[in-house]
Design an enzyme around this catalytic site. Structure first.
Site, PDB file in Angstrom:
ATOM      1  N   TYR A   1      -7.816   1.031 -14.755  1.00 33.51           N
ATOM      2  CA  TYR A   1      -8.014   1.969 -13.497  1.00 33.51           C
ATOM      3  C   TYR A   1      -7.316   3.144 -13.533  1.00 33.51           C
ATOM      4  O   TYR A   1      -7.609   3.787 -12.094  1.00 33.51           O
ATOM      5  CB  TYR A   1      -7.351   1.614 -11.900  1.00 33.51           C
ATOM      6  CG  TYR A   1      -5.885   0.213 -12.011  1.00 33.51           C
ATOM      7  CD1 TYR A   1      -6.422  -1.066 -11.482  1.00 33.51           C
ATOM      8  CD2 TYR A   1      -5.146   0.874 -12.692  1.00 33.51           C
ATOM      9  CE1 TYR A   1      -5.309  -2.199 -11.890  1.00 33.51           C
ATOM     10  CE2 TYR A   1      -4.037   0.107 -12.057  1.00 33.51           C
ATOM     11  CZ  TYR A   1      -4.230  -0.699 -11.842  1.00 33.51           C
ATOM     12  OH  TYR A   1      -3.022  -2.229 -11.706  1.00 33.51           O
TER      13      TYR A   1
ATOM     14  N   ARG B   1      -2.731  -0.036 -17.719  1.00 36.03           N
ATOM     15  CA  ARG B   1      -3.386   0.511 -16.393  1.00 36.03           C
ATOM     16  C   ARG B   1      -3.901   1.659 -16.535  1.00 36.03           C
ATOM     17  O   ARG B   1      -5.190   1.401 -15.693  1.00 36.03           O
ATOM     18  CB  ARG B   1      -1.901   0.918 -15.136  1.00 36.03           C
ATOM     19  CG  ARG B   1      -0.992  -0.607 -14.837  1.00 36.03           C
ATOM     20  CD  ARG B   1       0.648  -0.679 -13.973  1.00 36.03           C
ATOM     21  NE  ARG B   1      -0.298   0.595 -12.798  1.00 36.03           N
ATOM     22  CZ  ARG B   1      -0.310   1.350 -12.536  1.00 36.03           C
ATOM     23  NH1 ARG B   1       0.113   2.086 -13.236  1.00 36.03           N
ATOM     24  NH2 ARG B   1      -0.748   1.893 -11.130  1.00 36.03           N
TER      25      ARG B   1
ATOM     26  N   CYS C   1      -7.497  -1.382 -31.645  1.00 35.76           N
ATOM     27  CA  CYS C   1      -8.966  -1.108 -31.712  1.00 35.76           C
ATOM     28  C   CYS C   1      -9.785  -1.519 -30.959  1.00 35.76           C
ATOM     29  O   CYS C   1     -11.311  -2.005 -30.817  1.00 35.76           O
ATOM     30  CB  CYS C   1      -9.623  -2.152 -32.973  1.00 35.76           C
ATOM     31  SG  CYS C   1      -8.691  -1.689 -34.675  1.00 35.76           S
ATOM     32  N   GLU C   2      -9.584   0.224 -29.300  1.00 38.01           N
ATOM     33  CA  GLU C   2     -10.496  -0.113 -28.350  1.00 38.01           C
ATOM     34  C   GLU C   2     -10.235   1.403 -28.526  1.00 38.01           C
ATOM     35  O   GLU C   2      -9.357   2.135 -28.910  1.00 38.01           O
ATOM     36  CB  GLU C   2     -10.068  -1.032 -27.170  1.00 38.01           C
ATOM     37  CG  GLU C   2     -10.099  -2.665 -28.010  1.00 38.01           C
ATOM     38  CD  GLU C   2     -11.610  -3.247 -26.959  1.00 38.01           C
ATOM     39  OE1 GLU C   2     -12.298  -1.756 -26.353  1.00 38.01           O
ATOM     40  OE2 GLU C   2     -11.331  -4.394 -27.691  1.00 38.01           O
TER      41      GLU C   2
ATOM     42  N   TYR D   1       3.713  -3.786 -12.854  1.00 43.81           N
ATOM     43  CA  TYR D   1       1.957  -3.906 -13.474  1.00 43.81           C
ATOM     44  C   TYR D   1       2.149  -3.766 -15.160  1.00 43.81           C
ATOM     45  O   TYR D   1       0.580  -3.325 -15.426  1.00 43.81           O
ATOM     46  CB  TYR D   1       0.732  -3.299 -12.693  1.00 43.81           C
ATOM     47  CG  TYR D   1       1.303  -4.117 -11.303  1.00 43.81           C
ATOM     48  CD1 TYR D   1       0.319  -5.531 -11.063  1.00 43.81           C
ATOM     49  CD2 TYR D   1       1.398  -2.922 -10.914  1.00 43.81           C
ATOM     50  CE1 TYR D   1       0.414  -5.715  -9.456  1.00 43.81           C
ATOM     51  CE2 TYR D   1       1.317  -3.340  -8.778  1.00 43.81           C
ATOM     52  CZ  TYR D   1       0.696  -4.301  -8.602  1.00 43.81           C
ATOM     53  OH  TYR D   1       0.983  -5.498  -7.121  1.00 43.81           O
TER      54      TYR D   1
ATOM     55  N   GLY E   1       0.809  -0.693   0.032  1.00 45.28           N
ATOM     56  CA  GLY E   1      -0.053  -0.163   0.028  1.00 45.28           C
ATOM     57  C   GLY E   1       1.274   1.278   0.111  1.00 45.28           C
ATOM     58  O   GLY E   1      -0.121   2.709  -0.211  1.00 45.28           O
TER      59      GLY E   1
ATOM     60  N   PRO F   1       5.354  -5.294  -0.630  1.00 47.68           N
ATOM     61  CA  PRO F   1       5.718  -4.008  -1.490  1.00 47.68           C
ATOM     62  C   PRO F   1       5.840  -4.394  -2.632  1.00 47.68           C
ATOM     63  O   PRO F   1       6.772  -5.374  -3.271  1.00 47.68           O
ATOM     64  CB  PRO F   1       6.209  -3.250  -1.051  1.00 47.68           C
ATOM     65  CG  PRO F   1       8.034  -4.139  -0.123  1.00 47.68           C
ATOM     66  CD  PRO F   1       7.323  -5.127  -0.153  1.00 47.68           C
ATOM     67  N   GLY F   2       5.078  -4.844  -3.817  1.00 39.53           N
ATOM     68  CA  GLY F   2       5.346  -4.849  -5.449  1.00 39.53           C
ATOM     69  C   GLY F   2       5.613  -3.322  -6.296  1.00 39.53           C
ATOM     70  O   GLY F   2       6.532  -3.091  -6.061  1.00 39.53           O
TER      71      GLY F   2
HETATM   72  C1  PLP Z   1      -0.490  -7.191  -4.745  1.00 42.29           C
HETATM   73  C2  PLP Z   1      -0.653  -7.498  -4.051  1.00 42.29           C
HETATM   74  C3  PLP Z   1       0.624  -6.865  -2.928  1.00 42.29           C
HETATM   75  C4  PLP Z   1       1.573  -5.759  -3.903  1.00 42.29           C
HETATM   76  O1  PLP Z   1       1.137  -4.533  -4.142  1.00 42.29           O
HETATM   77  P1  PLP Z   1       1.296  -3.068  -4.199  1.00 42.29           P
HETATM   78  O2  PLP Z   1       0.516  -2.308  -4.582  1.00 42.29           O
HETATM   79  O3  PLP Z   1       2.031  -3.448  -5.825  1.00 42.29           O
HETATM   80  O4  PLP Z   1       2.611  -2.594  -3.524  1.00 42.29           O
HETATM   81  C5  PLP Z   1       1.209  -6.820  -1.710  1.00 42.29           C
HETATM   82  N1  PLP Z   1       0.350  -8.425  -1.372  1.00 42.29           N
HETATM   83  C6  PLP Z   1      -0.842  -9.046  -1.653  1.00 42.29           C
HETATM   84  C7  PLP Z   1      -1.653 -10.044  -0.888  1.00 42.29           C
HETATM   85  C8  PLP Z   1      -1.384  -8.681  -2.984  1.00 42.29           C
HETATM   86  O5  PLP Z   1      -2.241  -9.004  -3.856  1.00 42.29           O
END
Ligand code: PLP
Length: 418
Positions: free
Chosen positions: A311, A307, A337-338, A365, A227, A269-270
């Site tokens: 969203y 993305r 074609c969208e 993503y 988050g 974190p991603g």
């Molecule tokens: C997607 C996800 C994350 C990573 O979210 P980010 O917004 O990319 O940091 C972490 N934990 C879980 C369980 C997720 O599904």
């Protein structure tokens, strides 16, 4: 991107050199940015023991997985295939956390056999798990604390209608299942969705987990999910990791005072780790003046970077081919074609056909959500590491598009079955 002697560079390498190596469109990642983000996180929590599990769904190229492993990071996975990719990239099962949602019980059993950490987010699964593995396999429980993350409903997972987690109001029920089966709950987890702007919201969630933790004496870790917000625009607010880290660390140390073994805190974190490390480069095919706007149409679309359309995500766009051009207003669109609009009314240095546009914050993503829609090839990927550009994925070709299809030849014309 840095402007060096009038030319844009990524990780010290000129865009023209990257393009010569990989062609365009291409996703380019800078390992140094990934390393910087990881060390910022690792250093933010003082003496509290912190573990980072990279949410690999954001960007799963095996080279990225191998690289983050060298930084002392574990993996958060959401599918058995991600677990298997993690193993192939050299992670041990104990370095992998599996956080499934709505997957088959067979898949969960497979993950248990492999020996990764299991995160359970449904009462019915907890019951089956308790019946089958009770005293043998410890579990982590995913709680929905019902904390609203940011303003975007579509990327928030903590609200009342969310499909994720076990409601914090169901803890008595969880306790019943755990005690009746003599289960070992070793962790609690929450992931309320992306874009939490405020450290205090996070601390609020932490308080809820700490409260629940009192009921399970074998807890070894609290996993706060992710988050963390990253800046998308100049002057954008980002999560103040340092302030948040010292606040949370203080609270955890206080909690640990009353315990024999101190708990660890985990994060998944991603976006925070890879978003800013990635830039997507795409050439402009067409500049088209209509009655209301000037479209810059790129040799890409929602098939490569969805993305903005999925969203409403904002990706800053820069014309890398015209650093000194006069800024003008463009609507940047794709060739699908969208209605695949990357951004309306963007101020970009004058765009000419053939110029290469850079889309910022493309590490997370981006490629991971790419598709072959309109029978387009997915792009290549380049990782820049210590001043070298490594191609870590080639562009697709027609055989790739056909690789899973079973061509029955002229059966449909002749009516003769092979
Ligand atoms: C997607 C996800 C994350 C990573 O979210 P980010 O917004 O990319 O940091 C972490 N934990 C879980 C369980 C997720 O599904």
């Amino acid at each position: 991107m840095e402007l060096i002697n009038g030319e844009y560079h990524i990780g010290g390498i000129a865009i023209s050199d990257i393009v010569a190596l990989s062609g365009v469109p291409v996703y380019v990642y800078d390992a140094a940015v990934i390393r910087k983000q990881v060390s910022r996180l690792l250093n933010a929590f003082g003496k509290t023991s912190v573990r980072i599990m990279y949410a690999c769904k954001a960007l799963t190229n095996i080279n990225i997985l191998r690289y983050v492993r060298t930084l002392g990071v574990g993996l958060d996975t959401v599918s058995i295939q991600e677990v298997e990719l993690g193993l192939l990239a050299g992670f041990t099962p104990s370095e992998i956390l599996y956080t499934p949602n709505m997957v088959s019980y067979a898949e969960i059993k497979r993950a248990i056999e492999i020996g990764v950490h299991i995160n359970i987010d449904t009462i019915s699964v907890l019951e089956r798990f308790g019946h089958d593995y009770a005293d043998r396999v410890p579990v982590c429980i995913r709680i929905n604390p019902h904390i609203m993350a940011g303003g975007n409903e579509r990327i928030s997972t903590g609200h009342i209608d969310s499909k994720f987690g076990i409601s914090v109001h169901q803890i008595r029920h969880v306790e019943r299942i755990v005690n009746s089966n003599s289960m070992h709950v070793n962790g609690l987890h929450m992931h309320t969705g992306s874009d939490i702007l405020d450290a205090d919201v996070f601390i609020q969630g932490a308080e809820i987990l700490l409260d629940v933790a009192e009921r399970f004496p074998e807890i070894r870790f609290l996993d706060f999910g992710s988050g963390f917000k990253v800046p998308y625009k100049q002057d954008d607010i980002e999560t103040d990791i340092e302030t948040f880290g010292s606040k949370l660390s203080m609270r955890i140390e206080e909690f640990n005072k009353g315990r024999k073994t101190p708990i660890e805190i985990w994060f998944e974190p991603g976006k925070y780790i890879v978003s800013e490390a990635g830039i997507f480069l795409a050439p402009v095919n067409v500049v088209k003046q209509t009655t209301s706007t000037v479209f810059a149409g790129v040799d890409s679309g929602m098939n490569h970077l969805i993305r903005p359309m999925l969203y409403g995500a904002y990706h800053h766009i820069v014309n890398t081919s015209n650093p000194n051009g006069t800024p003008r207003i463009y609507t940047v669109v794709g060739y699908i074609c969208e209605t695949d609009t990357f951004g309306w009314d963007r101020k970009i240095n004058e765009v000419r056909e053939g110029d290469i546009l850079a889309f910022y914050n493309a590490g997370a993503y981006g490629y991971a959500m790419a598709s072959n829609y309109n029978s387009r090839y997915r792009p290549s990927e380049v990782l820049i590491y210590h001043g070298h550009a490594h191609v870590i994925r080639r562009r697709e070709t027609m055989p790739d598009l056909l690789s899973t299809q079973i061509d029955q030849g002229d059966v449909w014309e002749t009516g003769l079955h092979a």
